[in-house]
Design an enzyme around this catalytic site. Structure first.
Site, PDB file in Angstrom:
ATOM      1  N   ASP A   1      -4.456  -8.502  -5.627  1.00 33.97           N
ATOM      2  CA  ASP A   1      -4.854  -8.911  -5.380  1.00 33.97           C
ATOM      3  C   ASP A   1      -5.135 -10.076  -5.506  1.00 33.97           C
ATOM      4  O   ASP A   1      -4.484 -11.748  -4.672  1.00 33.97           O
ATOM      5  CB  ASP A   1      -5.861  -9.006  -3.960  1.00 33.97           C
ATOM      6  CG  ASP A   1      -5.408  -8.221  -2.654  1.00 33.97           C
ATOM      7  OD1 ASP A   1      -4.762  -8.531  -1.487  1.00 33.97           O
ATOM      8  OD2 ASP A   1      -6.115  -6.762  -2.800  1.00 33.97           O
TER       9      ASP A   1
ATOM     10  N   GLU B   1     -10.497 -10.485  -7.064  1.00 33.49           N
ATOM     11  CA  GLU B   1      -9.815 -10.342  -6.331  1.00 33.49           C
ATOM     12  C   GLU B   1      -9.154 -11.499  -5.845  1.00 33.49           C
ATOM     13  O   GLU B   1      -8.434 -11.768  -5.087  1.00 33.49           O
ATOM     14  CB  GLU B   1      -9.220  -9.094  -5.633  1.00 33.49           C
ATOM     15  CG  GLU B   1     -10.230  -8.516  -4.913  1.00 33.49           C
ATOM     16  CD  GLU B   1      -9.694  -7.193  -4.065  1.00 33.49           C
ATOM     17  OE1 GLU B   1      -8.996  -6.687  -4.081  1.00 33.49           O
ATOM     18  OE2 GLU B   1     -10.712  -6.942  -3.092  1.00 33.49           O
TER      19      GLU B   1
ATOM     20  N   HIS C   1       0.791  -1.025   0.573  1.00 32.68           N
ATOM     21  CA  HIS C   1       0.147   0.164  -0.111  1.00 32.68           C
ATOM     22  C   HIS C   1       0.726   1.594   0.325  1.00 32.68           C
ATOM     23  O   HIS C   1       0.114   2.399  -0.593  1.00 32.68           O
ATOM     24  CB  HIS C   1      -1.284  -0.124   0.962  1.00 32.68           C
ATOM     25  CG  HIS C   1      -2.366  -1.034   0.984  1.00 32.68           C
ATOM     26  ND1 HIS C   1      -2.932  -0.385  -0.324  1.00 32.68           N
ATOM     27  CD2 HIS C   1      -2.734  -2.140   1.076  1.00 32.68           C
ATOM     28  CE1 HIS C   1      -4.421  -1.280  -0.129  1.00 32.68           C
ATOM     29  NE2 HIS C   1      -3.362  -2.185   0.085  1.00 32.68           N
TER      30      HIS C   1
ATOM     31  N   CYS D   1      -8.509  -2.903 -12.288  1.00 36.28           N
ATOM     32  CA  CYS D   1      -8.370  -1.664 -11.248  1.00 36.28           C
ATOM     33  C   CYS D   1      -6.902  -1.633 -10.560  1.00 36.28           C
ATOM     34  O   CYS D   1      -5.805  -1.278  -9.470  1.00 36.28           O
ATOM     35  CB  CYS D   1      -9.124  -0.660 -10.424  1.00 36.28           C
ATOM     36  SG  CYS D   1      -9.989  -2.016  -8.997  1.00 36.28           S
TER      37      CYS D   1
HETATM   38  C1  PEP Z   1      -6.295  -5.087  -6.700  1.00 38.54           C
HETATM   39  O1  PEP Z   1      -6.401  -5.469  -5.155  1.00 38.54           O
HETATM   40  O2  PEP Z   1      -5.860  -5.065  -7.510  1.00 38.54           O
HETATM   41  C2  PEP Z   1      -6.857  -3.550  -5.255  1.00 38.54           C
HETATM   42  C3  PEP Z   1      -7.065  -2.771  -6.760  1.00 38.54           C
HETATM   43  O3  PEP Z   1      -7.440  -3.112  -4.485  1.00 38.54           O
HETATM   44  P1  PEP Z   1      -6.344  -3.066  -3.101  1.00 38.54           P
HETATM   45  O4  PEP Z   1      -4.518  -2.964  -3.934  1.00 38.54           O
HETATM   46  O5  PEP Z   1      -6.991  -1.424  -2.390  1.00 38.54           O
HETATM   47  O6  PEP Z   1      -5.807  -3.835  -2.143  1.00 38.54           O
HETATM   48 MG    MG Z   2      -7.570  -5.893  -3.164  1.00 36.20          MG
END
Ligand code: PEP
Ligand code: MG
Length: 591
Positions: free
Chosen positions: A457, A433, A189, A504
């Site tokens: 994920d 995911e 993150h 995404c």
């Molecule tokens: C992902 O898992 O690709 C996603 C967009 O969610 P995050 O990265 O916020 O877990």
């Molecule tokens: Mg995710």
């Protein structure tokens, strides 16, 4: 030093070593006989000071949020007032002549162990409260400062062991030129935040905290994944020239056609991923045609507490209004609270042995229905301000969608009874995911209006490789055949049902993988705005026929090709079709 190319861009500046709120060094010694009373007095005054701090904090939070329910901090006050616990600490000081810090550590450890043994999740969670109070006490007794972020007072390259999302958002943004960390990975993150903030970052450097000296100038290349310590004057000058050139090359999108338009006029729409708290200005210039992922959990992570329904309503309304400026049909996809895993929040999420497989995201919301209810109400209320879509994260089975739908219906009914306006027919989608969701995409598609594939994920769970652990970064392969098959299954299921599908995850902004998802039939790629101009330029060089051919590259390779070989073959295929100046820019991106 070589690390992982985590967020593109070049940065040069002095090192700021962020020591964070890590381990507090605890002295342990025997107190002189005549000093025992003084030691007890030291403990008492620390307890009194913390009590004042906590009371002040509760008051401020109450004023800011209007919430009466501040149980976590009230519970911390109660721990400090627990005569039994304090008595035990005092006994160790008086009877064993232990210094106050060591006495606190020993007594808290004993109590914590008792709580942790209990089966009941509520009591196990109390162990976390003890942790919090213990840290406060130890900080006060040792004079340890937890205001590390406030020490950053000039533009610098932040060097740290690792940074949690909350530590990252606390740092004064105007002073962060780049991030260089020992640990981390390209999809952790911190990495996503760095990208969202357009701050170059290199992670997985191993031991940069012990090799870089505070104040010395370093050169950081987030695209190459390198940090140069002690650069000589000529190296630094060449680097700064390259910085100026790159800033010009990718500042804005090229041409006047909408972002994501292919050479033959076809399109793969390009949307932006948004972290609340990061300014939205500039998204339009980059070419974003909507907001494909609004990570609502940052409203929680930024403040450290659950925002009220009204605070959420204000934030979602602002973002929805902003989104309408991107075009009449622009949509904003608000993802409900995706907390847990690496986005753990003290006092909110319980400590779990396997947080990535634990009570997170939609699971958390379905087991904390009041939190879910408040969020759904806030989103529905904001839906009159723009084209809002609701998205559920970490869906792993149909039951979750059915339950979430019931909650949404109940929120709609309540608002109707209260006479509060909201948009009818808000599209509701599921993130894909988790492998189980991809494998059952056809069945899930019957319950939703769209899919958004979260490759960050999906890769992690498919390959069983922690997205934040650089030791297994080699297994984190977006184009491994297993991942490609799951993405293809999800896209096919969406097409069969006639619903839109986007990606995404960060791989949308990787030229090789992102374009590949487009080739598989994804309608929209959603990414940090800073990447939009480059991906747009690449797509503008390709036709749908090119993409159809590109989609076949992995199949054309020998069956035992590795994920890395498939990626390399795709890259070679793609780069051979791009003009040299676009290749040069494309080479600076890699997720
Ligand atoms: C992902 O898992 O690709 C996603 C967009 O969610 P995050 O990265 O916020 O877990
Ligand atoms: Mg995710």
């Amino acid at each position: 030093m070589h690390g992982l190319a985590t967020a593109r861009g070049l940065a040069a500046g002095p090192v700021f070593v962020y020591r964070g709120d890590g381990d507090i060094p605890i002295p342990e010694y025997i107190v002189e006989e005549g000093c025992v009373d003084a030691e007890r007095a030291r403990l008492d005054s620390s307890i009194a000071a913390i009590r004042v701090d906590l009371e002040k904090m509760i008051e401020t939070l109450r004023e800011r949020t209007g919430r009466k329910d501040l149980r976590v901090f009230e519970c911390h006050l109660m721990i400090l007032e627990d005569a039994f616990l304090i008595d035990e600490i005092e006994k160790r000081i008086s009877a064993n002549r232990l210094n106050a810090e060591a006495a606190v550590r020993k007594v808290f450890a004993m109590h914590r162990a008792q709580f942790e043994k209990m089966n009941d999740a509520y009591f196990r969670e109390r162990a976390r409260d003890l942790d919090d109070v213990e840290r406060r006490l130890l900080k006060s007794l040792t004079g340890y400062s937890n205001k590390a972020h406030l020490e950053l007072k000039a533009p610098s390259i932040v060097v740290a062991d690792d940074l949690t999302p909350s530590e990252t958002v606390q740092l004064p943004r105007e002073f962060v030129l780049g991030f260089a960390t020992n640990g981390g990975s390209t999809t952790s993150h911190v990495a996503l935040l760095a990208r969202a903030l357009a701050i170059p970052a290199v992670t997985g450097l191993g031991d940069i905290t012990s090799r870089a000296t505070a104040g010395e100038t370093v050169l950081l290349d987030g695209s190459a994944g390198t940090v140069t310590l002690h650069p000589d004057a000529a190296t630094e000058e060449a680097f700064r020239t390259a910085m100026a050139r790159q800033a010009g090359a990718t500042a804005a999108r090229s041409g006047s056609r909408p972002a994501g338009t292919l050479k033959d006029g076809g399109e793969i729409k390009i949307f932006a991923n948004v972290h609340p708290g990061i300014p939205l200005a500039g998204f339009r210039e980059k070419g974003a045609r909507g907001i494909g992922l609004y990570r609502s959990e940052y409203l929680w992570l930024n403040s450290g507490y659950e925002p009220t329904e009204d605070e959420q309503f204000a934030a979602y309304s602002d973002a929805a209004r902003f989104c309408t400026q991107l075009g009449d049909a622009a949509t904003i996809t608000i993802r409900v609270l995706d907390i847990g895993g690496d986005k753990a929040m003290r006092g909110t999420t319980a400590k779990e042995a396997n947080p990535f497989l634990g009570n997170r995201s939609i699971r958390y919301l379905l087991s904390h229905r009041e939190v879910f209810r408040r969020q759904l109400r806030a989103i529905l209320r904001a839906s009159v301000e723009g084209n809002v879509r609701i998205m559920y994260p970490m869906v792993s089975c149909i039951e979750e969608l059915v339950e979430a739908e019931k909650m949404l219906d109940a929120a709609r009914t309540d608002l109707s009874h209260e006479g509060v306006a909201f948009a009818q027919n808000i599209p509701v989608g599921a993130m894909i995911e988790v492998p189980s969701a991809a494998l059952c995409a056809r069945e899930l598609a019957r319950h939703v209006d769209f899919f958004s594939i979260g490759t960050n994920d999906l890769v992690q769970y498919t390959m069983a490789a922690d997205r934040g652990n650089d030791a297994v970064a080699n297994l984190y392969q977006p184009l491994n055949r297993a991942v490609v098959r799951l993405v293809a299954m999800s896209v096919d299921a969406a097409k069969e049902k006639g619903i839109p599908v986007s990606v995404c995850g960060e791989s949308a902004a990787d030229p090789v993988a992102g374009v590949f998802w487009g080739a598989l039939g994804v309608d929209t790629l959603s990414m940090s705005a800073t990447y939009i101009p480059v991906i747009s330029r690449i797509l503008a060089c390709l036709t749908r026929k090119d993409l159809d051919e590109y989609a076949k590259v992995p199949e054309s390779l020998p069956p035992d090709s590795t994920g890395a070989q498939i990626y390399a073959a795709c890259r070679a295929w793609l780069f051979a079709r791009l003009p040299p100046e676009v290749c040069e820019i494309a080479a600076t991106l890699k997720s």
